[in-house]
Enzyme design. Structure first.
Site, PDB file in Angstrom:
ATOM      1  N   HIS A  46     -36.806 -24.498  52.223  1.00 27.20           N
ATOM      2  CA  HIS A  46     -36.386 -25.124  50.972  1.00 27.20           C
ATOM      3  C   HIS A  46     -34.996 -25.736  51.119  1.00 27.20           C
ATOM      4  O   HIS A  46     -34.029 -25.060  51.442  1.00 27.20           O
ATOM      5  CB  HIS A  46     -36.381 -24.121  49.817  1.00 27.20           C
ATOM      6  CG  HIS A  46     -36.002 -24.758  48.518  1.00 27.20           C
ATOM      7  ND1 HIS A  46     -36.915 -25.413  47.736  1.00 27.20           N
ATOM      8  CD2 HIS A  46     -34.804 -24.891  47.902  1.00 27.20           C
ATOM      9  CE1 HIS A  46     -36.300 -25.908  46.670  1.00 27.20           C
ATOM     10  NE2 HIS A  46     -35.020 -25.604  46.755  1.00 27.20           N
ATOM     11  N   GLY A  93     -35.116 -41.041  41.035  1.00 29.82           N
ATOM     12  CA  GLY A  93     -36.511 -40.721  40.747  1.00 29.82           C
ATOM     13  C   GLY A  93     -37.006 -39.431  41.357  1.00 29.82           C
ATOM     14  O   GLY A  93     -38.201 -39.157  41.318  1.00 29.82           O
ATOM     15  N   HIS A 100     -38.172 -34.241  50.093  1.00 30.34           N
ATOM     16  CA  HIS A 100     -39.483 -34.769  50.468  1.00 30.34           C
ATOM     17  C   HIS A 100     -39.415 -36.272  50.643  1.00 30.34           C
ATOM     18  O   HIS A 100     -38.558 -36.945  50.089  1.00 30.34           O
ATOM     19  CB  HIS A 100     -40.562 -34.399  49.442  1.00 30.34           C
ATOM     20  CG  HIS A 100     -40.323 -34.913  48.061  1.00 30.34           C
ATOM     21  ND1 HIS A 100     -39.409 -34.352  47.192  1.00 30.34           N
ATOM     22  CD2 HIS A 100     -40.889 -35.938  47.383  1.00 30.34           C
ATOM     23  CE1 HIS A 100     -39.425 -35.005  46.038  1.00 30.34           C
ATOM     24  NE2 HIS A 100     -40.312 -35.988  46.134  1.00 30.34           N
TER      25      HIS A 100
END
Length: 113
Positions: A46, A93, A100
């Site tokens: 993470h 966004g 990612h």
């Protein structure tokens, strides 16, 4: 991270349609595709965003790019072309706070400025 959707997918707690996986990254189809081919490439560790990548984690960026090459070949867009996009922060966004990349292709994509 327990409340992170991508961490739940990595842990097998939420389903996904896998394209590629290795010890560092997971590639899977986006649920709301913006192109005929639209997959997400995420690190298994993470990291909230590009801004949070620490120097000792830089190898994950290479792993992401390697996975993009493999996924593009698997999905048949390596020869026609594809776009690799990272949105960093809410103004760009980024919706899910887990680093990612979007791999998009399968059609002629418009120009971005």
């Amino acid at each position: 991270m327990k409340d992170c959707l991508f961490c739940q997918i990595i842990a097998g707690e939420s389903p996904c349609r896998k394209v590629y996986e290795d010890e560092e990254v997971l590639v899977f189809h986006d649920l709301l595709p913006a192109a005929p081919v639209h997959v997400l490439i995420i690190p298994k560790a993470h990291v909230a965003s590009m801004n949070e990548v620490k120097e000792e984690q830089l190898s994950v960026l290479a792993a992401i790019h390697r996975a993009a090459q493999i996924a593009a070949r698997e999905l048949g867009i390596d020869r026609t072309g594809y776009r690799l996009v990272n949105n960093c922060g809410s103004d760009a966004g980024q919706v899910i706070p887990h680093l990612h990349y979007h791999l998009l292709g399968g059609k002629k994509l418009g120009m971005t400025h």
